[in-house]
Scaffold this motif. Sequence first.
Motif, PDB file in Angstrom:
ATOM      1  N   LEU A  41      28.972 -20.851   0.622  1.00 40.26           N
ATOM      2  CA  LEU A  41      29.293 -21.613  -0.576  1.00 40.26           C
ATOM      3  C   LEU A  41      28.074 -22.441  -0.933  1.00 40.26           C
ATOM      4  O   LEU A  41      27.579 -23.218  -0.119  1.00 40.26           O
ATOM      5  CB  LEU A  41      30.492 -22.530  -0.331  1.00 40.26           C
ATOM      6  CG  LEU A  41      31.852 -21.861  -0.355  1.00 40.26           C
ATOM      7  CD1 LEU A  41      32.933 -22.880  -0.031  1.00 40.26           C
ATOM      8  CD2 LEU A  41      32.122 -21.210  -1.692  1.00 40.26           C
ATOM      9  N   VAL A  42      27.547 -22.231  -2.128  1.00 36.01           N
ATOM     10  CA  VAL A  42      26.384 -22.965  -2.612  1.00 36.01           C
ATOM     11  C   VAL A  42      26.808 -23.699  -3.874  1.00 36.01           C
ATOM     12  O   VAL A  42      27.115 -23.071  -4.887  1.00 36.01           O
ATOM     13  CB  VAL A  42      25.197 -22.016  -2.905  1.00 36.01           C
ATOM     14  CG1 VAL A  42      24.000 -22.793  -3.414  1.00 36.01           C
ATOM     15  CG2 VAL A  42      24.846 -21.193  -1.679  1.00 36.01           C
TER      16      VAL A  42
ATOM     17  N   THR B  83      37.315 -23.396  -3.013  1.00 32.42           N
ATOM     18  CA  THR B  83      37.704 -24.447  -2.075  1.00 32.42           C
ATOM     19  C   THR B  83      37.438 -23.933  -0.664  1.00 32.42           C
ATOM     20  O   THR B  83      37.251 -22.732  -0.441  1.00 32.42           O
ATOM     21  CB  THR B  83      39.196 -24.787  -2.208  1.00 32.42           C
ATOM     22  OG1 THR B  83      39.964 -23.636  -1.822  1.00 32.42           O
ATOM     23  CG2 THR B  83      39.542 -25.212  -3.625  1.00 32.42           C
ATOM     24  N   ASP B  84      37.420 -24.840   0.305  1.00 35.51           N
ATOM     25  CA  ASP B  84      37.234 -24.439   1.700  1.00 35.51           C
ATOM     26  C   ASP B  84      38.327 -23.471   2.144  1.00 35.51           C
ATOM     27  O   ASP B  84      38.052 -22.492   2.846  1.00 35.51           O
ATOM     28  CB  ASP B  84      37.247 -25.661   2.619  1.00 35.51           C
ATOM     29  CG  ASP B  84      36.020 -26.534   2.443  1.00 35.51           C
ATOM     30  OD1 ASP B  84      34.998 -26.031   1.922  1.00 35.51           O
ATOM     31  OD2 ASP B  84      36.074 -27.712   2.826  1.00 35.51           O
ATOM     32  N   GLU B  85      39.559 -23.730   1.724  1.00 38.29           N
ATOM     33  CA  GLU B  85      40.679 -22.879   2.119  1.00 38.29           C
ATOM     34  C   GLU B  85      40.518 -21.457   1.583  1.00 38.29           C
ATOM     35  O   GLU B  85      40.759 -20.485   2.286  1.00 38.29           O
ATOM     36  CB  GLU B  85      42.006 -23.479   1.643  1.00 38.29           C
ATOM     37  CG  GLU B  85      42.395 -24.779   2.332  1.00 38.29           C
ATOM     38  CD  GLU B  85      41.646 -25.992   1.785  1.00 38.29           C
ATOM     39  OE1 GLU B  85      41.130 -25.951   0.644  1.00 38.29           O
ATOM     40  OE2 GLU B  85      41.559 -26.991   2.525  1.00 38.29           O
ATOM     41  N   GLU B  86      40.106 -21.334   0.330  1.00 46.09           N
ATOM     42  CA  GLU B  86      39.899 -20.012  -0.261  1.00 46.09           C
ATOM     43  C   GLU B  86      38.749 -19.284   0.429  1.00 46.09           C
ATOM     44  O   GLU B  86      38.815 -18.085   0.694  1.00 46.09           O
ATOM     45  CB  GLU B  86      39.598 -20.125  -1.756  1.00 46.09           C
ATOM     46  CG  GLU B  86      40.766 -20.579  -2.588  1.00 46.09           C
ATOM     47  CD  GLU B  86      40.366 -20.874  -4.023  1.00 46.09           C
ATOM     48  OE1 GLU B  86      41.136 -20.490  -4.925  1.00 46.09           O
ATOM     49  OE2 GLU B  86      39.290 -21.479  -4.241  1.00 46.09           O
ATOM     50  N   PHE B  87      37.696 -20.011   0.729  1.00 48.23           N
ATOM     51  CA  PHE B  87      36.538 -19.418   1.388  1.00 48.23           C
ATOM     52  C   PHE B  87      36.912 -18.895   2.770  1.00 48.23           C
ATOM     53  O   PHE B  87      36.548 -17.784   3.141  1.00 48.23           O
ATOM     54  CB  PHE B  87      35.416 -20.456   1.498  1.00 48.23           C
ATOM     55  CG  PHE B  87      34.190 -19.945   2.177  1.00 48.23           C
ATOM     56  CD1 PHE B  87      33.355 -19.043   1.544  1.00 48.23           C
ATOM     57  CD2 PHE B  87      33.854 -20.372   3.447  1.00 48.23           C
ATOM     58  CE1 PHE B  87      32.218 -18.567   2.159  1.00 48.23           C
ATOM     59  CE2 PHE B  87      32.713 -19.905   4.071  1.00 48.23           C
ATOM     60  CZ  PHE B  87      31.898 -18.998   3.425  1.00 48.23           C
ATOM     61  N   MET B  88      37.649 -19.679   3.534  1.00 51.74           N
ATOM     62  CA  MET B  88      38.040 -19.277   4.893  1.00 51.74           C
ATOM     63  C   MET B  88      39.026 -18.113   4.875  1.00 51.74           C
ATOM     64  O   MET B  88      39.129 -17.381   5.848  1.00 51.74           O
ATOM     65  CB  MET B  88      38.639 -20.465   5.648  1.00 51.74           C
ATOM     66  CG  MET B  88      37.648 -21.606   5.849  1.00 51.74           C
ATOM     67  SD  MET B  88      36.107 -21.122   6.657  1.00 51.74           S
ATOM     68  CE  MET B  88      36.691 -20.829   8.307  1.00 51.74           C
ATOM     69  N   ALA B  89      39.740 -17.902   3.756  1.00 48.47           N
ATOM     70  CA  ALA B  89      40.730 -16.831   3.656  1.00 48.47           C
ATOM     71  C   ALA B  89      40.123 -15.509   3.188  1.00 48.47           C
ATOM     72  O   ALA B  89      40.838 -14.513   3.080  1.00 48.47           O
ATOM     73  CB  ALA B  89      41.847 -17.251   2.704  1.00 48.47           C
TER      74      ALA B  89
END
Length: 64
Positions: A27-28, A11-17
Amino acid sequence: MTISTENKVWTDEEFMALSQDGHRYELVNGQLADMGNFGMEHGGISSFLGGLLAIHVRQHKHRS
């Protein structure tokens, strides 16, 4: 026998963390891709070689 390899969808949140470990991530299609850590030296060398190649091509351009 079948082995299931389930990929995590980020998710965007996991990626940003993600921790800042010096690597670049993208993220692809929902999958995390490590783009490596090329850094400034790599960029400088690439620019220099690209410039030399451009000069060579201009000097040796075949005109018909």
